[in-house]
Design a protein around this motif. Sequence first.
Motif, mmCIF file in Angstrom:
data_model
loop_
_atom_site.group_PDB
_atom_site.id
_atom_site.type_symbol
_atom_site.label_atom_id
_atom_site.label_comp_id
_atom_site.label_asym_id
_atom_site.label_seq_id
_atom_site.Cartn_x
_atom_site.Cartn_y
_atom_site.Cartn_z
ATOM 1 N N ILE A 168 1.092 2.477 -5.095
ATOM 2 C CA ILE A 168 0.762 1.138 -4.382
ATOM 3 C C ILE A 168 -0.194 0.367 -5.166
ATOM 4 O O ILE A 168 -1.192 0.901 -5.699
ATOM 5 N N GLY A 191 0.341 -4.318 -0.328
ATOM 6 C CA GLY A 191 1.813 -4.387 -1.001
ATOM 7 C C GLY A 191 2.751 -3.421 -0.850
ATOM 8 O O GLY A 191 2.553 -2.604 0.033
ATOM 9 N N THR A 192 3.859 -3.765 -1.344
ATOM 10 C CA THR A 192 5.035 -2.766 -0.968
ATOM 11 C C THR A 192 5.068 -1.491 -1.832
ATOM 12 O O THR A 192 5.063 -1.528 -3.193
ATOM 13 N N PRO A 193 5.110 -0.387 -1.247
ATOM 14 C CA PRO A 193 4.933 0.690 -1.903
ATOM 15 C C PRO A 193 6.174 1.143 -2.709
ATOM 16 O O PRO A 193 7.127 0.706 -2.206
ATOM 17 N N ASN A 194 6.125 1.946 -3.694
ATOM 18 C CA ASN A 194 7.285 2.684 -4.254
ATOM 19 C C ASN A 194 7.346 4.056 -4.152
ATOM 20 O O ASN A 194 6.453 4.554 -4.332
ATOM 21 N N TYR A 195 8.430 4.580 -3.893
ATOM 22 C CA TYR A 195 8.597 6.058 -3.866
ATOM 23 C C TYR A 195 9.619 6.717 -4.709
ATOM 24 O O TYR A 195 10.655 5.987 -4.828
ATOM 25 N N LYS A 209 11.712 9.188 -0.203
ATOM 26 C CA LYS A 209 11.630 8.282 0.586
ATOM 27 C C LYS A 209 11.971 8.564 2.062
ATOM 28 O O LYS A 209 12.918 9.187 2.488
ATOM 29 N N THR A 244 4.606 8.584 3.208
ATOM 30 C CA THR A 244 4.200 7.302 2.991
ATOM 31 C C THR A 244 2.803 7.263 2.526
ATOM 32 O O THR A 244 1.939 8.075 2.706
ATOM 33 N N SER A 266 -0.663 5.004 1.280
ATOM 34 C CA SER A 266 -1.479 4.043 1.911
ATOM 35 C C SER A 266 -2.962 4.084 1.123
ATOM 36 O O SER A 266 -3.157 4.982 0.431
#
Length: 119
Positions: A51, A56-60, A65, A69, A71
């Motif tokens: 993150i 922002g948009t997180p990546n997994y 996925k 989550t 944060s």
Amino acid sequence: QVQLVESGGGLVQVGGSLRLSCAASGFTFSNYVMYWYRQAPGKERELVAGIISAGGTPNYADSVKGRFTISRDNAKNTVDLQMNSLKPEDTAVYYCAAKWRGGPAMNYWGKGTLVTVSS
């Protein structure tokens, strides 16, 4: 002194949940991209999630996925990983890591916290 201290690991049954937390100190947290990695027994360390900023948009990783989550709270200097619907293959040592936004490589690593998912 830079520190990344993970907590929240433990033993959980298949389908259960855990929340990992990483407390950062000794550097300007908001200037760093934060990651969770994991390393299962006999396997290489792999990226779980990252993150850039609080909004922002997180990546997994594909394997997590929809279940995990990530944060972060820049006011508290923490980054969390909420893990739901845990599977035995999620068993690993989970590491928190920090990379300066302008740099190519990870700058700091925590010592890890063990997550064991029992079937």
